[in-house]
Write an enzyme that holds these catalytic residues in place. Structure first.
Site, PDB file in Angstrom:
ATOM      1  N   GLU A   1       0.972  -1.095   0.243  1.00 55.50           N
ATOM      2  CA  GLU A   1      -0.201   0.081   0.060  1.00 55.50           C
ATOM      3  C   GLU A   1       0.660   1.197  -0.082  1.00 55.50           C
ATOM      4  OE1 GLU A   1      -3.713   1.969   2.622  1.00 55.50           O
ATOM      5  OE2 GLU A   1      -1.823   1.250   3.698  1.00 55.50           O
TER       6      GLU A   1
ATOM      7  N   LYS B   1      -8.399   4.724  -2.195  1.00 54.97           N
ATOM      8  CA  LYS B   1      -8.847   4.092  -0.780  1.00 54.97           C
ATOM      9  C   LYS B   1     -10.243   4.589  -0.515  1.00 54.97           C
ATOM     10  CE  LYS B   1      -7.030   2.558   3.516  1.00 54.97           C
ATOM     11  NZ  LYS B   1      -5.726   2.607   4.270  1.00 54.97           N
TER      12      LYS B   1
ATOM     13  N   CYS C   1      -5.388  -1.917   2.279  1.00 51.61           N
ATOM     14  CA  CYS C   1      -5.367  -2.139   3.942  1.00 51.61           C
ATOM     15  C   CYS C   1      -6.703  -2.456   4.516  1.00 51.61           C
ATOM     16  CB  CYS C   1      -4.754  -0.806   4.341  1.00 51.61           C
ATOM     17  SG  CYS C   1      -4.006  -0.759   5.929  1.00 51.61           S
TER      18      CYS C   1
END
Length: 322
Positions: A50, A141, A175
């Site tokens: 990430e 994200k 994540c």
């Protein structure tokens, strides 16, 4: 390498590296070296952690990152922004070229500074590049976690996409998105059977969720993390001395790993080591495990529960010139 659309076996590579922290050019150089190494090993897919380009915002938790109107925070953030990836400006062109040369697909975690949101805010994005070197999706994200919200902006659903790779259907999340049931369900419903979970690190993040997702989805799961120790902070970054006052010796210890569709380890979490991890996976293992459970197929009840996904790319401006 066989890039047939009917490839039943895939060789996957997991690149667990330490970024050249907050240095876009330096980190991209390491990424390119890993792609070349994976390509020479005849891997079909290589995965990176990430936001590895140019690195995770570790400073926030150790320098009073929530202080309002702080000159320190502004200066570090500006440096971060200058080293963020601007896809529209060609920052990933060489990565795409290598993917084409080696006929290898790439999942790469970046900090993105996109033009379609004005060109100044930052997003934690996961980029998928196919074996022809074309960028097929950029997943921003959905919800930055806790202090990440002080430097990253919330994304949208545009990147909740899957991609065909041989007989596999691959998708990915960033994540703690991997803990979110509905984004996972969005990928499962599109046929995902190879799930990529990218992390900044560490073992504490990957050792449970990797196998849980595999058991839930009856898919292969790749977790890829990065590494970061106190010694890895470049001395020329803004406010280096302040950052060094409080950071621990080890910030992220890796933990990259691969699980099969039964939730059993193919590669157990690898810690404290820069390494290109490789493994072969077989689509037949997925088909075997879907016999008794398929979360979006025979074991679902869409007449009772159904998910709606908005994949529109969000922007504050819609320009109509004609």
């Amino acid at each position: 390498m066989n890039n047939s659309n009917f490839l039943e076996m895939l060789k996957v590579a997991v690149a667990q590296i330490t970024p050249v922290w907050l240095d876009k050019a330096g980190t991209l150089k390491k990424v390119k070296e890993q792609i070349q190494q994976a390509g020479k090993a005849e891997a079909d897919l290589v995965v990176f952690g990430e936001g590895v380009v140019p690195g995770y915002p570790h400073w926030i938790g150790y320098t009073d990152g929530a202080a309002w109107d702080s000159k320190v925070q502004k200066e570090i953030h500006a440096h971060y922004a200058k080293n963020a990836v601007q896809i529209e400006n060609g920052d990933l062109n060489e990565i795409c070229h290598l993917a084409q040369i080696y006929e290898i697909s790439v999942y790469l975690g970046i900090i993105e500074r996109p033009a379609d949101r004005g060109g100044h805010s930052l997003y934690c994005s996961l980029v998928y590049i196919d074996q022809t070197g074309e960028i097929k999706s950029v997943h921003r994200k959905l919800q930055p976690t806790y202090e990440e919200r002080l430097t990253w902006s919330p994304g949208d659903g545009n990147g909740l996409q899957v991609h065909q790779l041989g007989e596999f259907t691959v998708g990915g999340l960033n994540c703690w998105e991997n803990w979110m049931p509905l984004p996972r369900a969005a990928l499962y419903g599109q046929g995902e059977n190879l799930h990529v979970a990218v992390w900044p690190g560490s073992y504490r993040n990957t050792h449970d969720i990797t196998r849980f997702i595999a058991k839930e989805s009856r898919s292969y799961v790749i977790s890829c993390s990065a590494l970061m120790t106190k010694e890895d902070f470049p001395k020329d970054i803004p406010h280096y001395d302040l950052i060094m006052e409080n950071v621990p010796d080890v910030l992220t210890d890796g933990g990259s790993c691969i699980s099969d569709p039964r939730g059993e380890w193919i590669v157990e979490p690898v810690q404290n080591e820069e390494k290109l991890i490789t493994a072969e996976i077989d689509i037949n293992r997925v088909l075997e495990e879907r016999q008794n459970f398929d979360p979006s197929g025979h074991y679902s009840r869409p007449d009772v529960t159904k998910l709606t996904v908005n994949r529109e790319r969000q922007s504050v401006v819609h320009l109509k010139d004609e």
